[in-house]
Design a protein around this motif. Structure first.
Motif, PDB file in Angstrom:
ATOM      1  N   VAL A 190       0.889   2.428  -5.032  1.00  0.00           N
ATOM      2  CA  VAL A 190       1.162   3.653  -4.267  1.00  0.00           C
ATOM      3  C   VAL A 190       0.860   3.409  -2.788  1.00  0.00           C
ATOM      4  N   CYS A 191      -0.255   2.755  -2.518  1.00  0.00           N
ATOM      5  CA  CYS A 191      -0.637   2.424  -1.142  1.00  0.00           C
ATOM      6  C   CYS A 191       0.419   1.526  -0.497  1.00  0.00           C
ATOM      7  N   GLU A 192       0.807   0.468  -1.193  1.00  0.00           N
ATOM      8  CA  GLU A 192       1.796  -0.470  -0.655  1.00  0.00           C
ATOM      9  C   GLU A 192       3.145   0.211  -0.433  1.00  0.00           C
ATOM     10  N   ALA A 193       3.546   1.047  -1.372  1.00  0.00           N
ATOM     11  CA  ALA A 193       4.833   1.734  -1.234  1.00  0.00           C
ATOM     12  C   ALA A 193       4.826   2.663  -0.025  1.00  0.00           C
ATOM     13  N   ALA A 194       3.684   3.282   0.243  1.00  0.00           N
ATOM     14  CA  ALA A 194       3.586   4.174   1.404  1.00  0.00           C
ATOM     15  C   ALA A 194       3.541   3.384   2.711  1.00  0.00           C
ATOM     16  N   ALA A 195       3.073   2.146   2.641  1.00  0.00           N
ATOM     17  CA  ALA A 195       2.962   1.313   3.845  1.00  0.00           C
ATOM     18  C   ALA A 195       4.321   0.763   4.283  1.00  0.00           C
ATOM     19  N   PHE A 196       5.268   0.736   3.365  1.00  0.00           N
ATOM     20  CA  PHE A 196       6.600   0.199   3.647  1.00  0.00           C
ATOM     21  C   PHE A 196       7.648   1.250   3.345  1.00  0.00           C
ATOM     22  N   SER A 197       8.801   1.076   3.908  1.00  0.00           N
ATOM     23  CA  SER A 197       9.911   1.958   3.582  1.00  0.00           C
ATOM     24  C   SER A 197      10.754   1.278   2.514  1.00  0.00           C
ATOM     25  N   LEU A 198      10.531   1.653   1.268  1.00  0.00           N
ATOM     26  CA  LEU A 198      11.288   1.062   0.162  1.00  0.00           C
ATOM     27  C   LEU A 198      12.662   1.697   0.009  1.00  0.00           C
ATOM     28  N   ARG A 199      12.868   2.814   0.656  1.00  0.00           N
ATOM     29  CA  ARG A 199      14.107   3.567   0.478  1.00  0.00           C
ATOM     30  C   ARG A 199      15.335   2.797   0.936  1.00  0.00           C
ATOM     31  N   HIS A 200      15.145   1.790   1.758  1.00  0.00           N
ATOM     32  CA  HIS A 200      16.288   1.038   2.277  1.00  0.00           C
ATOM     33  C   HIS A 200      16.574  -0.209   1.451  1.00  0.00           C
ATOM     34  N   VAL A 242      -1.754   2.650   7.323  1.00  0.00           N
ATOM     35  CA  VAL A 242      -1.706   1.226   7.674  1.00  0.00           C
ATOM     36  C   VAL A 242      -0.293   0.746   7.994  1.00  0.00           C
ATOM     37  N   ARG A 243       0.676   1.654   7.993  1.00  0.00           N
ATOM     38  CA  ARG A 243       2.038   1.275   8.401  1.00  0.00           C
ATOM     39  C   ARG A 243       1.986   0.656   9.784  1.00  0.00           C
ATOM     40  N   GLY A 244       2.687  -0.407   9.947  1.00  0.00           N
ATOM     41  CA  GLY A 244       2.724  -1.055  11.248  1.00  0.00           C
ATOM     42  C   GLY A 244       1.552  -1.991  11.494  1.00  0.00           C
ATOM     43  N   ALA A 245       0.598  -2.021  10.580  1.00  0.00           N
ATOM     44  CA  ALA A 245      -0.516  -2.959  10.722  1.00  0.00           C
ATOM     45  C   ALA A 245       0.005  -4.376  10.517  1.00  0.00           C
ATOM     46  N   ARG A 246      -0.772  -5.326  10.931  1.00  0.00           N
ATOM     47  CA  ARG A 246      -0.348  -6.727  10.832  1.00  0.00           C
ATOM     48  C   ARG A 246      -0.063  -7.136   9.389  1.00  0.00           C
ATOM     49  N   ASP A 247      -0.923  -6.735   8.461  1.00  0.00           N
ATOM     50  CA  ASP A 247      -0.726  -7.087   7.056  1.00  0.00           C
ATOM     51  C   ASP A 247      -1.126  -5.913   6.165  1.00  0.00           C
ATOM     52  N   PRO A 248      -0.253  -4.910   6.055  1.00  0.00           N
ATOM     53  CA  PRO A 248      -0.607  -3.732   5.264  1.00  0.00           C
ATOM     54  C   PRO A 248      -0.855  -4.037   3.788  1.00  0.00           C
ATOM     55  N   VAL A 249      -0.175  -5.038   3.241  1.00  0.00           N
ATOM     56  CA  VAL A 249      -0.396  -5.390   1.835  1.00  0.00           C
ATOM     57  C   VAL A 249      -1.829  -5.865   1.636  1.00  0.00           C
ATOM     58  N   ASP A 250      -2.328  -6.664   2.566  1.00  0.00           N
ATOM     59  CA  ASP A 250      -3.705  -7.145   2.479  1.00  0.00           C
ATOM     60  C   ASP A 250      -4.692  -5.985   2.592  1.00  0.00           C
ATOM     61  N   ILE A 251      -4.397  -5.039   3.454  1.00  0.00           N
ATOM     62  CA  ILE A 251      -5.284  -3.883   3.613  1.00  0.00           C
ATOM     63  C   ILE A 251      -5.326  -3.076   2.312  1.00  0.00           C
ATOM     64  N   CYS A 252      -4.171  -2.822   1.714  1.00  0.00           N
ATOM     65  CA  CYS A 252      -4.132  -2.106   0.435  1.00  0.00           C
ATOM     66  C   CYS A 252      -4.858  -2.906  -0.647  1.00  0.00           C
TER      67      CYS A 252
END
Length: 117
Positions: A37-47, A86-96
């Motif tokens: 859920v965190c990762e999905a919110a950090a990225f735009s999967l809709r595209h 964390v959107r736009g952070a250097r590594d949002p996946v790592d943060i999540c």
């Protein structure tokens, strides 16, 4: 009528079990779902086509008006908010991953294995 359909929260319960069976390990399904859920919110999967759209709908708890079933289900809303922050952070996946360190598996990869295409 919609009152006979399972809620998002029931779906999340089912997904937690499925994620554990797909390789997350026993007792780690909730942490992995929160991480997803965190990762999905950090990225735009809709595209990302139909799969991205489906993942967005499933992994965005704010997309429902259904009340949570249990108090701990508010954790999903918190995970979504954390991902947005964390959107736009250097590594949002790592943060999540650090926030939900009970899950050591690539979560979005697990969810793509759940879908039949």
């Amino acid at each position: 009528p919609s009152e006979h359909l399972p809620s998002r929260w029931h779906l999340y319960d089912t997904l937690q079990v499925a994620v554990e069976q797909l390789g997350a390990g026993a007792g780690k399904g909730r942490q992995c779902l929160l991480k997803a859920v965190c990762e999905a919110a950090a990225f735009s999967l809709r595209h990302d086509g139909l799969l991205g759209e489906l993942l967005h709908v499933v992994l965005t708890p704010s997309a429902t008006r259904e009340p949570v079933l249990r108090h701990e289900d508010y954790e999903f809303h918190a995970a979504e908010r954390a991902g947005r922050q964390v959107r736009g952070a250097r590594d949002p996946v790592d943060i999540c991953a650090r926030m939900f360190d009970g899950c050591t598996t690539g979560t979005l990869d697990l969810f793509t294995r759940l879908l039949p295409f």
